[in-house]
Design a protein around this motif. Structure first.
Motif: not given
Length: 588
Positions: A96-113
């Motif tokens: 789960a931590i690697e998903l947040i750190g390695n996958v390109q995503m919108h900042d708002s989604l990253r914040e939510q995760l």
């Protein structure tokens, strides 16, 4: 993890395919094979499964020249959130931590995760056994540093060692006295050249072996054998004599009135005489290390601890990517971020006005205009303590002229004039050279940008160089200026002398030999003095730094954290961290 969510994320994120939600896109099996990193044969199997689960609509091409068409029925954000939730549900924190750190995503989604991830932190009570297991999970946004007591320097690692290991005695800041720990009694000769410690019986290391005076003797010898940067402090010891399993004597070359401070500090945390640095650290403390890798440090309560066993059964420190900070997270020293559970209004607050300060250091091993005293005086004005606190605020609570807040408070403060700094630049012969400033990524970005802006306003060119880890970065030592922070131990006299004499810190690495020699000469007789005289000497040493502008004090910091109201037994340990050995949770 090879799941449908993972396949969909790879597919939706393939730049060469340019998918849009609910819009058919012409594709080939070969292009899908490249996006999914699998064989053409497996592509058809994956597409069938994705369509069955409602991720896509697949329309295969019929006949030569007719392209297949693929339509995305879910957004990338939906898939990322679902994959993340699946990983958390299965306890796969690392993935789960690697998903947040390695996958390109919108900042708002990253914040939510990140919020979801933080909700997995905190206290958890597990009922797999009759007694249950209370586990505390904490996230950190940087990798763990060296846990070898002979070399440890950073605050967080020092704090961790205090939870895993013990010293012979401890320092009590409130009473300015020493308390028993592994030694229950000690005494010294009238001339302060013979010190004797009497050890507790039955104290066990985490490997089960009973601690004896031989371990104490070996711990001291090890500082010399491994060339510890702190060995200067122990130079007065001529030899350590084992006088039985539970008595050890230290014979000194000369009187040392500072001796007890040296055996209450983390550098003299007692290790087994057969300790191998390649193995997991073994101590006598309330917690033992049960797992340690680049992703997580797991501590488990040591049932045979000689003191009071911790209430918590386990504490897990997870090391996550250094993501952008969020206002809901409150930092302890270092970069810990602890979050509140959603909807929780009542909190416990930690406020810790730290000993020490943020400061700017000159690297005198690099050539440049910063060797000119007038240039350093100009920078003293640019990096003005009053303006720093006034303009940036936050947890920067007071201007600093010393590492000690009470020394700074005694000064009359007024903001300096940037026009005077401009005159100093002209008088020192500054010709617009670029000066490189090294600073901690994310943590000090606002200070660095503020400093750069003020410098530019008077014609000074500052190049910014962000680093992730000060202590493992060649970039830091290549800069002329370094933004840093020093947090002192509660035993502040020890903290100060260790700052001045630690061979591995940035102060030592940046000072010129001439400056260091001048400082060494002043501090040589430090340990022979009584407390009041040592205080006066440390004041003189700081005045030397201040008068020559060798370092520029910035501001004192208030370290803060907010935690759920269900936490009990919250006490502050060294450097403002929670004493996890005292914490407990009230289960419903």
């Amino acid at each position: 993890m090879d799941t449908l969510n993972t396949h969909f994320i790879r597919l939706a994120g393939a730049e060469q395919l340019s998918f849009k939600l609910h819009e058919p896109v012409a594709v080939t099996i070969d292009s899908l094979s490249a996006a999914l990193c699998c064989t053409p044969r497996n592509v058809k199997f994956i597409l069938r499964k994705l369509e069955e689960q409602g991720f896509i609509h697949w329309q295969p091409g019929r006949g030569r020249g007719h392209h297949s068409k693929l339509t995305m029925l879910r957004s990338m954000n939906e898939a990322l959130e679902a994959s993340f939730t699946e990983l958390l549900g299965k306890g796969k924190m690392k993935d789960a931590i690697e998903l947040i750190g390695n996958v390109q995503m919108h900042d708002s989604l990253r914040e939510q995760l990140m919020l979801s991830l933080h909700q997995q932190m905190g206290f958890h009570s597990h009922d797999e056994t009759a007694s249950g297991q209370d586990i505390l999970r904490i996230m950190r946004s940087r990798q763990l540093g060296d846990l070898d007591p002979a070399f440890v320097y950073t605050a967080f690692e020092t704090y961790l060692l205090s939870q895993v290991c013990n010293t012979l005695i401890t320092y009590d800041a409130k009473s300015e006295s020493f308390l028993p720990a592994l030694a229950h009694m000690w005494e010294c000769s009238e001339d302060h050249r013979l010190w004797t410690f009497y050890l507790r019986k039955g104290v066990r290391f985490h490997n089960g072996r009973v601690m004896t005076s031989r371990d104490v003797q070996a711990t001291l010898q090890r500082l010399t054998d491994v060339h510890s940067p702190s060995i200067w402090l122990y130079r007065d010891i001529e030899r350590a004599e084992v006088a039985g399993d539970y008595c050890i004597k230290f014979v000194l070359h000369r009187p040392n009135l500072f001796f007890l401070h040296l055996f209450s500090c983390i550098r003299m945390t007692i290790l087994p005489y057969d300790y191998n640095v390649a193995n997991t650290l073994v101590g006598t403390g309330p917690f033992q290390i049960s797992e340690l890798n680049e992703d997580v440090l797991e501590l488990t309560a040591f049932d045979a601890y000689y003191g009071i066993r911790p209430h918590l059964d386990q504490v897990h420190f997870w090391f996550v990517p250094d993501l952008s900070p969020n206002d809901r997270y409150y930092e302890l020293p270092g970069t810990d971020r602890l979050s509140l559970a959603t909807g929780c209004d009542q909190t416990n607050s930690i406020n810790y006005p730290a000993l020490g300060c943020q400061y700017m250091l000159f690297n005198f091993h690099k050539e440049g205009i910063h060797h000119h005293p007038l240039f350093r005086q100009a920078l003293r004005i640019v990096y003005d303590s009053v303006a720093l606190v006034r303009d940036l605020g936050g947890n920067r609570i007071t201007p600093a002229s010393s590492f000690l807040p009470w020394r700074s408070a005694a000064q009359d403060w007024t903001a300096a004039s940037l026009e005077h700094a401009r005159e100093l630049l002209h008088n020192c012969g500054y010709q617009g050279e670029t000066i490189t400033l090294s600073y901690k990524h994310n943590k000090d970005t606002d200070v660095a940008e503020w400093f750069q802006s003020r410098a530019q306003s008077i014609g000074m060119n500052i190049s910014m160089q962000a680093v992730v880890d000060y202590f493992n970065s060649e970039e830091t030592t290549n800069a002329q200026l370094i933004l840093a922070e020093e947090i002192l131990e509660e035993d502040w006299q020890y903290g100060m002398i260790h700052f001045f004499k630690n061979l591995s810190n940035h102060f030592h690495m940046c000072m010129s030999p001439a400056f260091q020699s001048l400082l060494d000469g002043k501090l040589d007789h430090f340990a022979k003095l009584h407390r009041a005289d040592r205080t006066a000497l440390l004041d003189e040493a700081e005045a030397l730094l201040r008068d020559h502008c060798w370092i520029l004090h910035g501001c004192h910091m208030n370290k803060q954290a907010e935690l759920d109201q269900s936490i009990f037994g919250m006490q502050i340990a060294e450097f403002g961290y929670m004493d996890i050995s005292k914490l407990w949770i009230k289960n419903p």
